[in-house]
Design an enzyme around this catalytic site. Structure first.
Site, PDB file in Angstrom:
ATOM      1  N   LYS A 279      20.663  89.320  31.640  1.00 28.79           N
ATOM      2  CA  LYS A 279      21.637  88.515  32.523  1.00 28.79           C
ATOM      3  C   LYS A 279      21.347  87.489  33.578  1.00 28.79           C
ATOM      4  O   LYS A 279      20.115  87.536  33.878  1.00 28.79           O
ATOM      5  CB  LYS A 279      22.491  89.848  33.283  1.00 28.79           C
TER       6      LYS A 279
ATOM      7  N   ARG B 127      30.072 102.062  40.289  1.00 33.63           N
ATOM      8  CA  ARG B 127      30.152 100.797  40.146  1.00 33.63           C
ATOM      9  C   ARG B 127      30.826 100.462  38.946  1.00 33.63           C
ATOM     10  O   ARG B 127      31.941  99.733  39.158  1.00 33.63           O
ATOM     11  CB  ARG B 127      28.608 100.138  40.293  1.00 33.63           C
TER      12      ARG B 127
ATOM     13  N   TYR C  44      14.409  71.423  63.296  1.00 34.73           N
ATOM     14  CA  TYR C  44      15.756  71.959  63.820  1.00 34.73           C
ATOM     15  C   TYR C  44      15.408  72.852  64.987  1.00 34.73           C
ATOM     16  O   TYR C  44      14.709  73.774  64.913  1.00 34.73           O
ATOM     17  CB  TYR C  44      16.626  72.435  62.996  1.00 34.73           C
TER      18      TYR C  44
ATOM     19  N   MET D 244      17.242  72.042  54.930  1.00 36.57           N
ATOM     20  CA  MET D 244      18.131  72.303  53.360  1.00 36.57           C
ATOM     21  C   MET D 244      17.239  71.830  52.062  1.00 36.57           C
ATOM     22  O   MET D 244      17.074  72.587  51.242  1.00 36.57           O
ATOM     23  CB  MET D 244      19.387  71.475  53.402  1.00 36.57           C
TER      24      MET D 244
HETATM   25  C1  LIG Z   1      20.414  94.747  35.977  1.00 38.08           C
HETATM   26  C2  LIG Z   1      20.734  96.084  35.056  1.00 38.08           C
HETATM   27  C3  LIG Z   1      19.483  96.567  34.556  1.00 38.08           C
HETATM   28  C4  LIG Z   1      18.211  96.081  34.646  1.00 38.08           C
HETATM   29  O1  LIG Z   1      17.596  96.543  35.899  1.00 38.08           O
HETATM   30  P1  LIG Z   1      16.138  96.301  36.329  1.00 38.08           P
HETATM   31  O2  LIG Z   1      16.309  97.133  37.812  1.00 38.08           O
HETATM   32  O3  LIG Z   1      16.299  95.017  36.688  1.00 38.08           O
HETATM   33  O4  LIG Z   1      15.224  96.813  35.400  1.00 38.08           O
HETATM   34  C5  LIG Z   1      19.753  97.813  33.705  1.00 38.08           C
HETATM   35  N1  LIG Z   1      21.175  98.279  33.702  1.00 38.08           N
HETATM   36  C6  LIG Z   1      22.127  97.624  34.061  1.00 38.08           C
HETATM   37  C7  LIG Z   1      23.614  98.328  34.209  1.00 38.08           C
HETATM   38  C8  LIG Z   1      22.022  96.649  35.155  1.00 38.08           C
HETATM   39  O5  LIG Z   1      23.073  96.038  35.687  1.00 38.08           O
END
Ligand SMILES: *Cc1c(COP(=O)(O)O)cnc(C)c1O
Length: 345
Positions: free
Chosen positions: A33, A128, A242, A290
């Site tokens: 992802k 969640r 800055y 920046m």
């Molecule tokens: C992001 C995610 C993972 C991966 O988790 P890591 O801690 O990066 O290994 C697995 N399952 C779900 C549902 C996630 O959202």
């Protein structure tokens, strides 16, 4: 050229996948992802296919559609957010497996795509995503009759192996899935490393692939080299940047490098962070701007052409600690302006 170079080591990512796969008793998927946590989902997925990965997880259907082009027709692509309004065509055309999170999503799936593969996400306590135990109880017979491909839940505290929440979620997940003849999945990276009780049929590592905690033996997967634009001498009492946050306590040489918080170098890490010239740490002088950062190279003895922020000597978890965040945020903040170079393809 003044763009910084982000080098992504696909050999390291492959080695991390193999190491987690060796520690895992079931199938090992890969979570890609958010563009593989910022490291390039196309290149990462293509390489992990070569290592033997056949299941991938993304957050949203659009990511899955893009990934399908990369991994070919056989690999499984699971979508954590499930089946959202407007997703049906993408799910069907790209053969995605939505992880159904609610009764509403289940109805949407059954109405739009009867007979199409799906999975189910259960809430074992994180609150969640996923169906709660009572909701699951109410629909499980109907859901099971349609042959889900996977049932999963997610751990809230897997980065702390001793946390009581882990066992609590394991029990809740077992309660909800006992006796079912469906592949099960609970573990992320931390879950793989905790105990085989958490492995079930399929594990979903993300951060460990990319070299982050809690996989402390992981190979670092990223280096970030930033060009020096100019160097200058300061007399004692002169300031840098800055707010005059850095005041030279001695005759000082400052290098100005070409990256800043717009490139994901979180401003808060400044006071505790150095850039490296080979093995020599050179502390950040003053505030991160920046697009620019001042670096104290007085003790280095020469003017470097570039300085390294991320690498074997200082990884994502060190920077995360310096910025009061986690390695995940360091990776997913990596800037769009960097020249990305994948090695080990
Ligand atoms: C992001 C995610 C993972 C991966 O988790 P890591 O801690 O990066 O290994 C697995 N399952 C779900 C549902 C996630 O959202």
């Amino acid at each position: 050229m003044s763009t910084a170079t982000l080098t992504i080591d696909l050999d390291a990512i492959a080695a991390n996948w193999r190491a987690l796969d060796a520690a895992n008793t079931g199938e090992t998927a890969a979570v890609v992802k958010a563009d593989a946590y910022g490291l390039g989902a196309t290149r990462v997925a293509r390489r992990l296919m070569r290592e033997g990965a056949r299941s991938f997880f993304v957050a949203i259907a659009e990511e899955g559609a893009a990934l399908r082009e990369v991994v070919g027709p056989e690999a499984a692509i699971y979508v954590f957010s499930g089946h959202m309004p407007g997703d049906a065509d993408m799910i069907a055309d790209c053969h995605l497996v939505p992880m159904i999170n609610s009764v509403d999503q289940m109805i949407r799936q059954a109405e739009a795509l009867p007979g199409h593969g799906f999975g189910i996400q259960l809430d074992s306590g994180m609150n969640r995503l996923g169906m709660e135990p009572a909701e699951w109880q109410a629909v499980r017979e109907i859901a099971l009759a349609q042959g889900p491909r996977l049932i999963m839940s997610h751990l809230a505290c897997a980065d702390e192996a001793d946390h009581a929440m882990n066992a609590q979620q394991l029990h809740a997940f077992r309660d909800m899935t006992e006796g079912l003849d469906v592949p099960l999945s609970l573990a992320n990276t931390g879950g793989i490393l905790m105990h085989r009780d958490y492995h079930f049929d399929l594990a979903r590592p993300g951060i460990g692939l990319y070299g982050g905690a809690p996989f402390t033996d992981a190979r670092p997967a990223v280096t970030l080299d930033i060009p020096v634009i100019q160097c200058r001498d300061l007399q004692e009492g002169e300031t840098v940047g800055y707010g005059n946050a850095f005041v030279a306590a001695r005759p000082t040489r400052i290098a100005t490098v070409s990256a800043g918080y717009a490139d994901g170098i979180l401003r808060g890490m400044g006071p505790r962070t150095s850039l490296y010239a080979e093995d020599t740490p050179c502390p950040i002088a003053g505030r991160i701007s920046m697009d620019l950062i001042g670096v104290d190279i007085t003790d280095l003895g020469h003017d470097p052409s570039s300085l390294r922020l991320l690498g074997p000597e200082q990884g994502i978890d060190v920077l995360a600690g310096n910025a009061d965040t986690i390695g995940y945020e360091i990776l997913t903040s990596l800037g769009a302006r960097y020249t990305r170079r994948h090695i080990g393809a």
